[in-house]
Design a protein around this motif. Structure first.
Motif, PDB file in Angstrom:
ATOM      1  N   VAL A 278       0.885   6.251   0.076  1.00  0.00           N
ATOM      2  CA  VAL A 278       1.544   6.170  -1.230  1.00  0.00           C
ATOM      3  C   VAL A 278       2.707   7.152  -1.291  1.00  0.00           C
ATOM      4  O   VAL A 278       3.777   6.839  -1.827  1.00  0.00           O
ATOM      5  N   ASN A 315      -7.001   1.652  -1.524  1.00  0.00           N
ATOM      6  CA  ASN A 315      -6.028   1.900  -2.591  1.00  0.00           C
ATOM      7  C   ASN A 315      -6.379   1.111  -3.851  1.00  0.00           C
ATOM      8  O   ASN A 315      -6.308   1.635  -4.971  1.00  0.00           O
ATOM      9  N   ASN A 319      -7.252   3.308  -6.971  1.00  0.00           N
ATOM     10  CA  ASN A 319      -6.165   3.352  -7.951  1.00  0.00           C
ATOM     11  C   ASN A 319      -6.043   2.083  -8.793  1.00  0.00           C
ATOM     12  O   ASN A 319      -5.238   2.036  -9.723  1.00  0.00           O
ATOM     13  N   ASP A 322      -2.420  -1.400  -5.085  1.00  0.00           N
ATOM     14  CA  ASP A 322      -1.921  -0.885  -3.805  1.00  0.00           C
ATOM     15  C   ASP A 322      -0.429  -1.179  -3.702  1.00  0.00           C
ATOM     16  O   ASP A 322      -0.008  -2.329  -3.845  1.00  0.00           O
ATOM     17  N   LYS A 402       3.181  -4.036  -6.605  1.00  0.00           N
ATOM     18  CA  LYS A 402       1.833  -3.598  -6.247  1.00  0.00           C
ATOM     19  C   LYS A 402       0.915  -4.806  -6.064  1.00  0.00           C
ATOM     20  O   LYS A 402       1.135  -5.868  -6.667  1.00  0.00           O
TER      21      LYS A 402
END
Length: 618
Positions: A278, A315, A319, A322, A402
């Motif tokens: 990232v 990811n 989060n 990704d 993303k």
């Protein structure tokens, strides 16, 4: 196509059933681990109808089939015991070849490959729900949405359970014990401990509680160690009780050990790798996107893209999205565009058909037929695809696109890149369109060496029969040289017969005809063949190289052997021969030229193996 016939041919050409240690398959490839790679006939396999190409990577002998690989895999299971034997093969056996990195890639691919199909399906559903929610078509409080969301999210939430099963199979562990360990990590009361303020201990040992839903590394580490522990237990525990004592020990040891050690280590390592990726995109998203867009298909060719798959999944788990994976989509659509460029430019009917079907397949995320069957084979289109991928990747990286769910990039999985408010989604669309168009246009402009169309005579075409009674294909890759310019009067004067010469660019001679080996020189520098139609052919690798007495040459056939087009006859070291002071110019002579009214040579500057080289007319 008969899948059983193709399966039978593949088994035979990899060296037979007894030469196969294990076999698994991914989206497009049969991944063999062979006991002896030298027993496999790679040349024949690559020329087998239904096989796109053959690759050797990470200790695996990979036969690229395309979309029909599940059918061929099932056919192999029907006609052999290979699949049942594969299930009995441990990771230590299957990963015994290759370097450590290659073994790691093999392990990761074996763990994740079985999940790709259902992961893509769930990812598409998740993406469609994101679109429906953001567009106001479905409210998140509606029961329809809740049911479909649970359907899409269940795979990712319970991912440790699925990875426990595939890892246990890979490392020859008890699948049900592995599933029980994974289930313990997701058990409601264990999950509730994470939110408690009081210290968590196990017999006084501090336990750092983590969230294990959607995680990747902790359960893989745990099941690998569990598999080793089981083997130790089974070695020392009596057979009468080991069926329940071994699972008992495994559970009592591994669940606490995972919570205390592997869980925190795995989660933190995964988070660390994700943070690095990232950060790279945050530092310069355009450059990072261009690099990944350009290199993704190169990573796929060598099989090392599997090393990034856990990062993408981690990811999303940590989060919720990704930002690394989207740039890979540019590479996929770039190679698709390059295949389309070949389709539009080629005059070869077979190549046009292959490029057309490969383009359609690649649009849906399966690029192996396009890459191995079209762009990589022709070189310049593949380079055009790399350039197009870099352009598209840079656009996608700069847009901050993303991925919100897993799945191979393709038309059907585009919804997985649509998040709240659609941020970055338009950048993705622009990026993949740019990659597609740039690659297609560059391929058309740069061009490529279009394979010569070989017209096969039919029963009704007497004229065709008279024009071309036999074709001799090229036994080498290299530059074409007229026989008159060969620096040896024996050949240049046509005293031995008419023909042509090639200055080779690779150290391999393959059979240019179906026929029989009539002369296999002890010095290995030359070979004589007679075709099924009676053409007598001499292939002489180098000038005066008989004086090397076989040094730097390897012969793969002997007198009397039956050979087919593409069979490897001789292998030689070009650089060593040149260092020894000899030229590697290779005359290909029809020694019974007097039997033919005309012998015509190809009018090209260079040829590849099995290109049309000589036409013999009676």
């Amino acid at each position: 196509m008969s899948y059983e016939k193709l399966a039978k041919e593949i088994i035979e050409l990899v060296g037979g059933e007894k030469n196969v240690t294990s076999l698994v398959h991914c989206a497009t490839r049969l991944r063999f681990v062979l006991k002896d790679d030298t027993k496999a006939n790679k040349g024949k396999l690559e020329n087998t109808e239904g096989v796109i190409t053959v690759k050797e990577s990470g200790g695996q002998f990979q036969v690229v089939i395309g979309n029909t690989v599940p059918e061929v895999y099932n056919a192999i299971g029907k006609i052999s015991n290979i699949l049942s034997d594969s299930k009995k093969t441990s990771a230590s056996d299957t990963a015994k070849k290759g370097n450590i990195f290659g073994q790691a890639v093999d392990i990761i691919s074996s763990i994740f490959a079985p999940l790709l199909g259902v992961m893509a399906g769930a990812g598409i559903l998740k993406g469609l729900l994101l679109i429906a929610s953001n567009a106001g078509w479905l409210e998140t409080t509606e029961t329809t949405y809740i049911i479909l969301a649970a359907t899409a999210d269940s795979l990712f939430y319970f991912l440790p359970l699925l990875l426990a099963a595939t890892t246990a199979r890979k490392f020859e562990g008890n699948v049900f014990t592995a599933l029980t360990i994974a289930g313990a990590l997701l058990y409601p009361s264990i999950i509730a401990l994470k939110d408690q303020d009081a210290a968590i201990t196990f017999f006084g040992i501090p336990v750092t509680m983590m969230s294990y839903s959607s995680t990747v590394i902790p359960i893989i580490l745990s099941v690998i160690v569990m598999s080793k522990l089981e083997k130790v237990c089974n070695r020392f525990i009596h057979e009468s009780v080991k069926n329940f004592i071994t699972p008992l020990i495994s559970l009592v040891v591994m669940v606490p050990l995972t919570l205390i050690v592997f869980g925190p280590i795995g989660v933190n390592v995964g988070n660390g790798i994700a943070a690095v990726m990232v950060a790279a995109f945050a530092f310069n998203p355009m450059l990072a996107g261009a690099i990944l867009g350009a290199s993704w298909q190169l990573l796929v060719i060598f099989g090392v893209h599997w090393g990034l798959v856990p990062v993408f999944i981690n990811n999303i788990a940590v989060n919720g999205s990704d930002g690394v994976k989207p740039a890979a989509a540019a590479s996929v659509f770039a190679q698709t565009g390059a295949a389309l460029g070949v389709f539009l430019k080629t005059k070869n009917k077979k190549l046009k058909a292959l490029a057309g079907s490969a383009t359609i397949t690649a649009l849906f995320g399966i690029t192996e037929p396009a890459v191995y069957g079209v762009t990589l084979r022709l070189k310049r289109p593949f380079i055009a695809g790399i350039i197009g991928g870099a352009v598209g990747g840079a656009i996608i990286g700069q847009a901050g696109t993303k991925a919100f769910a897993s799945g191979a990039p393709g038309l059907l999985t585009l919804p997985t890149f649509y998040g709240p408010g659609g941020q970055g989604f338009m950048g993705l669309i622009i990026g993949i369109i740019a990659a597609f168009i740039v690659s297609a246009v560059l391929t058309y402009i740069l061009g490529f060496e279009d394979p010569v169309e070989v017209d096969e005579p039919t029963i009704d075409s007497e004229e065709t029969k008279e024009k071309s009674d036999e074709e001799v294909l090229s036994p080498l890759d290299g530059t074409v040289i007229p026989l008159s310019k060969v620096p040896d009067p024996v050949f240049s004067s046509e005293a031995m017969g008419k023909g042509i010469a090639i200055k080779p660019t690779s150290g391999k001679v393959v059979s240019p005809v179906n026929g029989t080996v009539t002369v296999a020189f002890k010095t290995k520098h030359a070979i004589g063949l007679v075709s099924e139609s009676g053409a007598e052919i001499l292939i002489h690798v180098g000038i005066d190289t008989v004086q090397l007495d076989g040094k730097y040459y390897t012969s793969n056939v002997k007198h009397g052997d039956q050979v087919k087009v593409g069979d490897i006859l001789i292998e030689f070291d070009i650089d060593k021969i040149k260092e020894a002071g000899y030229q590697v110019i290779t005359p290909i002579i029809v020694t019974n030229s007097s039997h033919y009214t005309e012998i015509t040579a190809i009018q090209k500057e260079s040829v590849r193996e099995q290109d049309k080289l000589l036409s013999l007319h009676i």
